[in-house]
Scaffold this active site. Structure first.
Site, PDB file in Angstrom:
ATOM      1  CB  CYS A   7      15.549 -77.719  68.995  1.00  0.00           C
ATOM      2  SG  CYS A   7      15.433 -79.515  69.018  1.00  0.00           S
TER       3      CYS A   7
ATOM      4  CD  GLU B 137      14.710 -86.812  70.180  1.00  0.00           C
ATOM      5  OE1 GLU B 137      13.902 -86.136  70.832  1.00  0.00           O
ATOM      6  OE2 GLU B 137      14.560 -87.050  68.965  1.00  0.00           O
TER       7      GLU B 137
ATOM      8  CG  HIS C  13       3.423 -81.762  72.818  1.00  0.00           C
ATOM      9  ND1 HIS C  13       4.307 -81.305  71.870  1.00  0.00           N
ATOM     10  CD2 HIS C  13       3.889 -82.969  73.193  1.00  0.00           C
ATOM     11  CE1 HIS C  13       5.243 -82.213  71.658  1.00  0.00           C
ATOM     12  NE2 HIS C  13       5.005 -83.233  72.452  1.00  0.00           N
TER      13      HIS C  13
ATOM     14  CG  ASP D 109      11.957 -87.166  74.169  1.00  0.00           C
ATOM     15  OD1 ASP D 109      11.208 -87.505  75.103  1.00  0.00           O
ATOM     16  OD2 ASP D 109      11.568 -87.056  73.000  1.00  0.00           O
TER      17      ASP D 109
END
Length: 539
Positions: free
Chosen positions: A500, A429, A188, A453
């Site tokens: 996304c 995902e 992240h 993912d």
């Protein structure tokens, strides 16, 4: 001059002073003391310092997030001065003749456990607060300086690694670049760097203890190089490259205000991904058509307890109002895996990426889920909101979510609270969701493909494991076929589908995504114009 090589997670050039974030070991040892009164004096000074720190945090929070959200720092001040808490620390120091650090740590653990075992949910939540104030006292006793972002000049942030909760608390205006010793290209921190359009390197073999704050450095995100104390020639080369970057940005400015339409007339919506209300500025600055992913879990990180309904409602409403009618897709809580919070007591898991996370937590702890849904439904009256549910694997989960949404709507009706049920979709995902895409499309309004993912689950590769970076291939044909199958499943039932995940910003695949029939690409704000330019120049 010293040169180090790492892995680039965002290309670009940064020149500036280094600021090293050093994490100290908070292992507290029991030490016998001969002068009890001196320990009590040390404790009193540390307490006064903590109260002052909390007061400053309160004032800063009042300006940035409002009185409701700032109140937690007032609560911490009151808990810090609580007679029972202070008496317990004093008694340990006096009766057992131990150092103040040990007395605070033991008392903090005892009180935290006491609160955690209470039946009342509010009191249970105070457990994390006690740990927080105790840790602050221990840090002050140890002479550890608190990070004050307001006094830091724009710097290259260097650290061993950074957690999501650490990055979310940073003042983004003070960061020129990230450089970490460890970490993954899919962490992240890397995502944050790409969102902010700043260079970032991981895996740089630095000895942090030998680095000095203020040392001038150059980060070359194109070559994956980090130069400490660079010579004049290296600085000149970096400045030339920065000028080239600025020229490229100037050319991209020509795409502001344009629709993302291919030369043959195919329209693709280009949205942006964000993690906080303040990130909306990046969205507007880069002319995104909407927000395709608002990571709501960042409201839950870097704090000692759950955000309440009003805090969430105010955040969602503010984003919607700032976007002035443009679509805003908010993902419900996606805590777990690499985004853990102590106050939820999720515990350690051998394989957290496949564990207790995201929608699984929400369905197992519906009170947390319902609080967020109430805030979202109330906020929906203030703009063009869509809700997105993560980590879906079955039709049964979507139906369970639907029942909870109905229950929340009934409660709001009974309370005569205004609300709107907005568009609702799911994150695709998992391979399970891909294989069930046709059945799932009948139950929702849209799909958004989370390629980060989806790639790790399809390839059986932990995307946080830096040892596997060479095997982690998001361009793998199996992943691309998963995306195609998802698009086909959605379109069969007339539902729109977007991407996304990080792959959406990969301009090497933009043309293929358009050929697949993708309706929307949601990318880091800094990538909106590069993706739009690619679409507009396509035949």
């Amino acid at each position: 001059m010293e040169k180090y090589i790492g892995k680039s997670v965002y290309k670009g050039i940064a020149i500036g002073p280094v600021h090293v974030l050093k994490k100290r070991d908070h292992l507290v040892k029991r030490i016998h003391v001969d002068h009890v009164e001196k320990e009590l004096e040390r404790l009193e000074k540390a307490k006064e310092q903590a109260i002052s720190q909390l007061g400053e945090l309160y004032e800063k929070a009042m300006q940035e997030v409002g009185e409701v959200n700032a109140a937690i720092f007032e609560v911490h001040q009151m808990m810090l001065e609580d007679d029972d808490y202070q008496d317990a620390i004093h008694n340990l120091i006096q009766n057992e003749e131990v150092n103040a650090e040990y007395a605070v740590a033991v008392t903090g653990d005892n009180f935290a456990e006491m609160f955690a075992n209470m039946d009342d949910e509010y009191m249970q939540a105070r457990s994390a607060d006690v740990r927080d104030i105790s840790n602050r006292l221990v840090r002050n006793l140890a002479g550890e300086e608190q990070m004050d972002w307001s006094k830091l000049e724009p710097s290259i942030i260097v650290a061993d690694d950074l957690t999501p909760s650490e990055t979310v608390q940073m003042d983004k205006n003070k960061i020129l670049a990230f450089v970490t010793v460890h970490g993954s290209t899919n962490s992240h921190t890397a995502i944050l760097a790409r969102m902010m359009n700043i260079p970032a390197l991981i895996g740089v073999p630095l000895e942090l203890e030998k680095l000095h704050n203020g040392t001038i450095a150059v980060v070359d995100g194109k070559k994956g190089a980090f130069f400490l104390d660079p010579d004049e020639n290296e600085i000149h080369l970096a400045e030339v490259q920065q000028l080239e970057e600025q020229e490229q940005k100037r050319l991209l400015e020509n795409y502001k205000g344009r629709e993302s339409v291919t030369k043959s007339g195919k329209k693709i919506h280009v949205f942006a991904n964000i993690g906080s209300v303040s990130d909306v500025a990046y969205v507007l600055e880069n002319d995104a058509e909407g927000i395709g992913l608002f990571r709501s879990e960042f409201l839950y990180l870097g704090r000692s307890g759950l955000p309440d309904e009003n805090e969430q409602f105010n955040a969602y409403r503010q984003v919607l109002q700032m976007m002035a009618g443009k679509k805003v897709v908010i993902r419900t809580l996606d805590i777990g895996a690499d985004k853990n919070v102590d106050y939820l007591g999720l515990g350690q898991e051998d394989n957290p990426a496949m564990g207790y996370r995201a929608i699984r937590i929400c369905l197992e702890q519906p009170d947390i889920f319902k609080t967020q849904l109430r805030a979202l439904l109330r906020a929906a009256k203030y703009g063009n909101l869509a809700i997105m549910y993560p980590m879906i694997i079955s039709v049964e989960e979507v139906k369970s979510i639907g029942e909870i949404v109905k229950e929340v709507a009934r409660e709001l009706d009974e309370e005569k609270v205004p609300y709107t049920i907005p568009e609702q979709g799911i994150m695709v995902e998992t391979p399970a969701a891909v294989m069930m895409s046709e059945e799932l499309a009948e139950l929702v309004d849209f799909f958004s493909i989370g390629t980060n993912d989806l790639t790790q689950y399809t390839l059986a590769i932990d995307r946080q494991n830096s040892k596997l970076d060479r095997f982690y291939n998001p361009h793998h044909e199996a992943v691309l076929r998963m995306i195609q199958k998802t698009i086909d499943g959605a379109h069969k039932h007339g539902k729109w589908v977007g991407i996304c995940g990080e792959l959406g910003a990969d301009t090497a695949l933009t043309e293929r995504f358009v050929q697949m029939g993708i309706d929307e690409l949601s990318v880091a704000p800094s990538m909106v114009l590069p993706v739009r330019s690619k679409i507009c120049e396509m035949e």
